[in-house]
Design a protein around this motif. Structure first.
Motif, PDB file in Angstrom:
ATOM      1  N   ALA A 127       0.835  -1.214   0.000  1.00 42.55           N
ATOM      2  CA  ALA A 127       0.000   0.000   0.000  1.00 42.55           C
ATOM      3  C   ALA A 127       0.866   1.259   0.000  1.00 42.55           C
ATOM      4  N   GLU A 128       1.898   1.268  -0.855  1.00 44.10           N
ATOM      5  CA  GLU A 128       2.813   2.413  -0.926  1.00 44.10           C
ATOM      6  C   GLU A 128       2.204   3.498  -1.826  1.00 44.10           C
ATOM      7  N   PRO A 129       2.087   4.720  -1.313  1.00 44.10           N
ATOM      8  CA  PRO A 129       1.391   5.765  -2.083  1.00 44.10           C
ATOM      9  C   PRO A 129       2.054   6.080  -3.423  1.00 44.10           C
ATOM     10  N   GLN A 130       3.376   5.901  -3.505  1.00 45.95           N
ATOM     11  CA  GLN A 130       4.077   6.267  -4.740  1.00 45.95           C
ATOM     12  C   GLN A 130       4.089   5.131  -5.762  1.00 45.95           C
ATOM     13  N   LYS A 131       3.547   3.974  -5.399  1.00 46.57           N
ATOM     14  CA  LYS A 131       3.681   2.798  -6.266  1.00 46.57           C
ATOM     15  C   LYS A 131       2.349   2.450  -6.939  1.00 46.57           C
ATOM     16  N   ALA A 132       2.453   2.001  -8.193  1.00 49.84           N
ATOM     17  CA  ALA A 132       1.261   1.562  -8.922  1.00 49.84           C
ATOM     18  C   ALA A 132       0.761   0.237  -8.351  1.00 49.84           C
TER      19      ALA A 132
END
Length: 217
Positions: A127-132
């Protein structure tokens, strides 16, 4: 390290995990690698490659496919919707289906062409905000939606957070695949592919350990 050593390590990891020999496919990630390095791997008999950029793949693979028969090239980088038409013509599989708008675009293209590359849904397991990627909580609904569009979803893909032990992420992806009746698990890279194989990976994506470090200059 090189191709033969990676293949040996994959075979050992399959044995250690009690899995059938040859059950894991090695995707040699050839993005941004000099042509001579890729050609050396092609001449060694390897035929499954991964690319991150549609235009880069378009510039080199048509000629290599003619020279080296039986090549399969998979898209493993983020896919922009405006490049989807080109991508479905270039690749045998796309590992980065990550949003409803892209699913709709691929479904429309599949209807028009009468065929589609195999598809893997990218899950953002950390759930990383910068990752698709689709968030874990949204995955089951997304798989159901893609199936309603007749998309050939073969499996799931993840890139675990760099700072964490990847094993729990691989286990989570494997559990989600089982829950959704999916066979394919695209997970594991140069630094952690043995752990991915232990967790059930069907496709591992290895670049620098085969070709050497990339030079982005």
């Amino acid at each position: 390290m090189g191709l033969s050593e990676i293949k040996t390590r994959i075979a050992e990891a399959e044995r250690a995990a009690g899995r059938a020999s040859g059950s894991v496919k090695l995707i040699a990630v050839s993005k941004v690698q000099p042509p001579e390095r890729v050609e050396a791997v092609l001449r060694a008999g390897h035929r499954l490659f991964g690319e991150n950029y549609v235009q880069e793949a378009q510039g080199k693979w048509p000629a290599w496919r003619e020279e080296f028969l039986g090549c399969e090239v998979h898209m493993i980088g983020p896919l922009q919707s405006n490049k989807a038409k080109l991508a479905v013509e270039l690749f045998e599989a796309i590992h980065t289906l990550d949003r409803p708008s892209l699913a709709k675009k691929l479904a429309n293209l599949a209807q028009a062409r009468g065929s589609s590359p195999d598809l893997f849904i990218q899950v953002n397991t950390g759930a990383e905000p910068q990752k698709a990627g689709v968030l874990p909580d949204d995955l089951d609904a997304f798989v159901a939606e893609a199936r309603k569009m007749d998309l050939p979803v073969q499996g799931l893909m993840c890139i675990p957070p760099e700072s964490e032990d990847p094993s729990p992420h691989f286990a989570m992806l494997a559990e989600m695949a089982v829950r959704n009746g999916l066979e394919g698990l695209s997970m594991g890279m140069s630094s952690d592919f043995e752990k991915a194989i232990a967790a059930g990976a069907t496709h591992v994506r290895v670049g620098s350990a085969i070709f050497g470090a990339r030079d982005y200059s």
